[in-house]
Write a protein that holds these residues in place. Sequence first.
Motif, PDB file in Angstrom:
ATOM      1  N   ILE A   1      27.875 -50.617  90.471  1.00 32.85           N
ATOM      2  CA  ILE A   1      27.050 -51.814  90.351  1.00 32.85           C
ATOM      3  C   ILE A   1      26.397 -51.755  88.983  1.00 32.85           C
ATOM      4  O   ILE A   1      25.809 -50.740  88.605  1.00 32.85           O
ATOM      5  N   CYS A   2      26.492 -52.828  88.238  1.00 32.57           N
ATOM      6  CA  CYS A   2      25.896 -52.895  86.910  1.00 32.57           C
ATOM      7  C   CYS A   2      24.387 -52.675  87.020  1.00 32.57           C
ATOM      8  O   CYS A   2      23.750 -53.187  87.948  1.00 32.57           O
ATOM      9  N   PRO A   3      23.789 -51.946  86.102  1.00 32.03           N
ATOM     10  CA  PRO A   3      22.341 -51.700  86.154  1.00 32.03           C
ATOM     11  C   PRO A   3      21.493 -52.972  86.088  1.00 32.03           C
ATOM     12  O   PRO A   3      20.325 -52.952  86.473  1.00 32.03           O
ATOM     13  N   LEU A   4      22.052 -54.062  85.632  1.00 29.82           N
ATOM     14  CA  LEU A   4      21.287 -55.302  85.595  1.00 29.82           C
ATOM     15  C   LEU A   4      21.001 -55.836  86.997  1.00 29.82           C
ATOM     16  O   LEU A   4      19.990 -56.504  87.216  1.00 29.82           O
ATOM     17  N   THR A   5      21.880 -55.536  87.945  1.00 39.42           N
ATOM     18  CA  THR A   5      21.691 -56.024  89.317  1.00 39.42           C
ATOM     19  C   THR A   5      20.450 -55.413  89.963  1.00 39.42           C
ATOM     20  O   THR A   5      19.594 -56.152  90.470  1.00 39.42           O
ATOM     21  N   PRO A   6      20.299 -54.080  89.968  1.00 41.46           N
ATOM     22  CA  PRO A   6      19.066 -53.530  90.541  1.00 41.46           C
ATOM     23  C   PRO A   6      17.814 -53.964  89.782  1.00 41.46           C
ATOM     24  O   PRO A   6      16.752 -54.155  90.391  1.00 41.46           O
ATOM     25  N   LEU A   7      17.927 -54.131  88.473  1.00 43.53           N
ATOM     26  CA  LEU A   7      16.777 -54.607  87.693  1.00 43.53           C
ATOM     27  C   LEU A   7      16.356 -55.991  88.164  1.00 43.53           C
ATOM     28  O   LEU A   7      15.176 -56.252  88.408  1.00 43.53           O
ATOM     29  N   GLU A   8      17.323 -56.874  88.316  1.00 49.58           N
ATOM     30  CA  GLU A   8      17.006 -58.216  88.802  1.00 49.58           C
ATOM     31  C   GLU A   8      16.391 -58.161  90.195  1.00 49.58           C
ATOM     32  O   GLU A   8      15.402 -58.838  90.480  1.00 49.58           O
ATOM     33  N   ASN A   9      16.960 -57.331  91.069  1.00 49.11           N
ATOM     34  CA  ASN A   9      16.422 -57.202  92.430  1.00 49.11           C
ATOM     35  C   ASN A   9      14.997 -56.671  92.432  1.00 49.11           C
ATOM     36  O   ASN A   9      14.156 -57.140  93.202  1.00 49.11           O
TER      37      ASN A   9
ATOM     38  N   LEU B   1       5.737 -64.812  86.845  1.00 52.18           N
ATOM     39  CA  LEU B   1       6.307 -64.080  85.713  1.00 52.18           C
ATOM     40  C   LEU B   1       7.526 -63.279  86.145  1.00 52.18           C
ATOM     41  O   LEU B   1       8.540 -63.261  85.442  1.00 52.18           O
ATOM     42  N   TYR B   2       7.465 -62.627  87.316  1.00 47.36           N
ATOM     43  CA  TYR B   2       8.588 -61.820  87.780  1.00 47.36           C
ATOM     44  C   TYR B   2       9.810 -62.686  88.065  1.00 47.36           C
ATOM     45  O   TYR B   2      10.941 -62.279  87.809  1.00 47.36           O
ATOM     46  N   ARG B   3       9.590 -63.874  88.578  1.00 44.64           N
ATOM     47  CA  ARG B   3      10.724 -64.769  88.830  1.00 44.64           C
ATOM     48  C   ARG B   3      11.373 -65.196  87.516  1.00 44.64           C
ATOM     49  O   ARG B   3      12.589 -65.231  87.406  1.00 44.64           O
ATOM     50  N   VAL B   4      10.567 -65.512  86.520  1.00 42.90           N
ATOM     51  CA  VAL B   4      11.097 -65.894  85.208  1.00 42.90           C
ATOM     52  C   VAL B   4      11.880 -64.733  84.605  1.00 42.90           C
ATOM     53  O   VAL B   4      12.976 -64.917  84.068  1.00 42.90           O
ATOM     54  N   LEU B   5      11.325 -63.522  84.717  1.00 44.13           N
ATOM     55  CA  LEU B   5      12.027 -62.349  84.196  1.00 44.13           C
ATOM     56  C   LEU B   5      13.329 -62.098  84.956  1.00 44.13           C
ATOM     57  O   LEU B   5      14.360 -61.778  84.350  1.00 44.13           O
ATOM     58  N   ALA B   6      13.293 -62.243  86.283  1.00 42.44           N
ATOM     59  CA  ALA B   6      14.508 -62.066  87.084  1.00 42.44           C
ATOM     60  C   ALA B   6      15.560 -63.102  86.709  1.00 42.44           C
ATOM     61  O   ALA B   6      16.747 -62.784  86.581  1.00 42.44           O
TER      62      ALA B   6
END
Length: 120
Positions: A54-62, A2-7
């Motif tokens: 750094i866009c906030p989407l980057t840390p979220l994806e990480n 699930l985390y990979r799909v969300l990332a």
Amino acid sequence: MLYRVLADAVLLFHLLFVAFAVAGGLLAFWRRWIVALHLPVMGWAALVEFTGRICPLTPLENRLRAAGGMAGYEGGFVEYYLLPVIYPAALTRELQWTLGTGLLAFNALVYFLLWRRRHR
């Protein structure tokens, strides 16, 4: 899983966000209301480039990747995903300024042409 799909979903959204920031103004030739959506998106993208943030989407994806047992990455989205495709060298502040200036210049031209078309 699930985390990979969300990332991956965050990654896809990020890519679409960047594409819309760059070329979304062109959609205003089709629907004028897109201008109201595109201008803040373009403004955010330019702010990120000009300030080196750094866009906030980057840390979220990480974080999602780490929660799924995968490795994250250093730096920002543009540096990690787009620069290896577009530019062989690492992202520098000068290159960020060039990208931000190019973003604004291209969209200024698009909006000028849109304005000119509307006032004919």
